[in-house]
Design a protein around this motif. Structure first.
Motif, mmCIF file in Angstrom:
data_model
loop_
_atom_site.group_PDB
_atom_site.id
_atom_site.type_symbol
_atom_site.label_atom_id
_atom_site.label_comp_id
_atom_site.label_asym_id
_atom_site.label_seq_id
_atom_site.Cartn_x
_atom_site.Cartn_y
_atom_site.Cartn_z
ATOM 1 N N VAL A 73 0.855 -1.232 -0.147
ATOM 2 C CA VAL A 73 -0.149 -0.080 -0.216
ATOM 3 C C VAL A 73 0.985 1.219 -0.072
ATOM 4 O O VAL A 73 1.871 1.353 0.903
ATOM 5 C CB VAL A 73 -0.844 0.045 1.318
ATOM 6 N N VAL A 74 0.643 2.118 -0.877
ATOM 7 C CA VAL A 74 1.408 3.457 -0.976
ATOM 8 C C VAL A 74 0.440 4.647 -1.133
ATOM 9 O O VAL A 74 -0.681 4.554 -1.418
ATOM 10 C CB VAL A 74 2.295 3.410 -2.375
ATOM 11 N N ASP A 75 1.052 5.693 -1.013
ATOM 12 C CA ASP A 75 0.276 7.356 -1.021
ATOM 13 C C ASP A 75 -0.014 7.527 -2.405
ATOM 14 O O ASP A 75 -1.155 7.923 -2.742
ATOM 15 C CB ASP A 75 1.047 8.107 -0.271
ATOM 16 N N LEU A 94 -3.630 0.312 -3.275
ATOM 17 C CA LEU A 94 -2.978 -1.255 -2.953
ATOM 18 C C LEU A 94 -2.538 -1.748 -4.374
ATOM 19 O O LEU A 94 -3.176 -1.736 -5.355
ATOM 20 C CB LEU A 94 -4.243 -2.256 -2.482
ATOM 21 N N GLY A 95 -1.359 -2.105 -4.303
ATOM 22 C CA GLY A 95 -0.748 -2.733 -5.641
ATOM 23 C C GLY A 95 -0.282 -4.227 -5.427
ATOM 24 O O GLY A 95 0.151 -4.360 -4.322
ATOM 25 N N LEU A 147 3.399 -7.142 -13.951
ATOM 26 C CA LEU A 147 2.472 -6.027 -14.092
ATOM 27 C C LEU A 147 2.028 -5.724 -12.700
ATOM 28 O O LEU A 147 2.432 -6.547 -11.655
ATOM 29 C CB LEU A 147 1.067 -6.654 -14.704
ATOM 30 N N VAL A 148 1.496 -4.617 -12.362
ATOM 31 C CA VAL A 148 0.911 -4.237 -10.982
ATOM 32 C C VAL A 148 -0.555 -4.096 -11.100
ATOM 33 O O VAL A 148 -0.927 -3.256 -11.792
ATOM 34 C CB VAL A 148 1.580 -3.173 -10.080
ATOM 35 N N ARG A 152 -7.812 1.432 -5.359
ATOM 36 C CA ARG A 152 -7.999 2.767 -4.497
ATOM 37 C C ARG A 152 -8.557 2.108 -3.259
ATOM 38 O O ARG A 152 -9.793 1.386 -3.220
ATOM 39 C CB ARG A 152 -8.632 3.848 -5.045
ATOM 40 N N VAL A 153 -7.870 2.336 -2.037
ATOM 41 C CA VAL A 153 -8.604 1.845 -0.784
ATOM 42 C C VAL A 153 -8.528 3.022 0.268
ATOM 43 O O VAL A 153 -7.926 3.833 0.174
ATOM 44 C CB VAL A 153 -7.773 0.705 -0.186
ATOM 45 N N PRO A 154 -9.499 2.750 1.220
ATOM 46 C CA PRO A 154 -9.588 3.828 2.328
ATOM 47 C C PRO A 154 -8.043 3.689 3.052
ATOM 48 O O PRO A 154 -7.744 2.750 3.538
ATOM 49 C CB PRO A 154 -10.803 3.324 2.980
ATOM 50 N N ASP A 155 -7.913 5.158 3.567
ATOM 51 C CA ASP A 155 -6.660 5.092 4.389
ATOM 52 C C ASP A 155 -7.040 4.446 5.641
ATOM 53 O O ASP A 155 -7.976 4.507 6.017
ATOM 54 C CB ASP A 155 -6.534 6.629 4.483
ATOM 55 N N GLY A 156 -6.149 3.790 6.215
ATOM 56 C CA GLY A 156 -6.098 2.940 7.258
ATOM 57 C C GLY A 156 -6.830 1.616 7.300
ATOM 58 O O GLY A 156 -6.995 0.911 8.212
#
Length: 201
Positions: A73-75, A94-95, A147-148, A152-156
């Motif tokens: 998970v990255v910003d 999330l990748g 590939l990745v 998009r996921v909620p923060d936390g």
């Protein structure tokens, strides 16, 4: 003549069954069921759940062979200095890094190949090539790429060590009902799953 033989056979079977006890009749009935089922391709097997595979273990869904390496998970998403997807307040990315090989004879669609389980607030972003961050919507026959797959996921939603489960549907090459030609179609019931630890960066 044939009618006489059938009547004789029926009478003989009636006499034989009349001499059998209840337990013997059950055994005969079970044997008949198995024999008849054998004529029509056998009894259905019970679905025992999804096939489970592990990280770095190649898995074939019929069309693609996937080797899933890791999840993070990255910003924001970057390819070198280029920003592929910018940071958003309250959201992270999330990748899942995966090597995919197309074993089929036609180009294969990549979007939806991996399905994220148990995270209803996530949304798919796309599939991107690891080497340059360019979008990858399909993969040609015989080709292999790293590939990745990104959501998009909620923060936390994830902390380091949290596990994520991904699903891969089994595919079959079949005649299309609505349009002409053949294509790969996902099975609604036959699938495999992989569970990975997540690294938060």
């Amino acid at each position: 003549m044939a009618t006489h033989r059938i009547a004789s056979l029926t009478g003989w079977l009636r006499g034989e069954f009349g001499r059998l006890k209840l337990r013997q009749l059950r055994a005969v009935a079970a044997a008949l069921i198995v024999a008849v089922a054998g004529l029509f391709g056998g009894l259905d097997t019970v679905n025992t759940g999804p096939t489970v595979f592990a990280a770095d273990e190649p898995h074939s869904d019929g069309q693609f062979t996937l080797t899933i390496a890791r999840a993070a998970v990255v910003d924001e998403l970057r390819a070198g200095r280029r920003v592929v997807a910018r940071a958003e307040p309250g959201r992270r990315y999330l990748g899942v890094v995966t090597t995919v090989r197309n074993d089929g004879t036609i180009p294969g669609r990549l979007l939806g190949e991996l399905q994220l389980r148990d995270h209803p607030d996530s949304t798919p972003v796309g599939v991107f090539r690891m080497n340059d961050g360019s979008p990858a919507t399909s993969l040609g026959p015989g080709l292999r790429e790293q590939l990745v797959f990104v959501w998009r996921v909620p923060d936390g939603e994830f902390q380091t060590g949290t596990e994520v489960t991904l699903r891969v549907a089994r595919k079959r090459f079949t005649e299309l009902l609505v349009t002409y030609g053949k294509n790969w179609v996902d099975s609604p019931t036959d699938y495999a799953e992989i569970t990975l630890p997540v690294t938060v960066k």
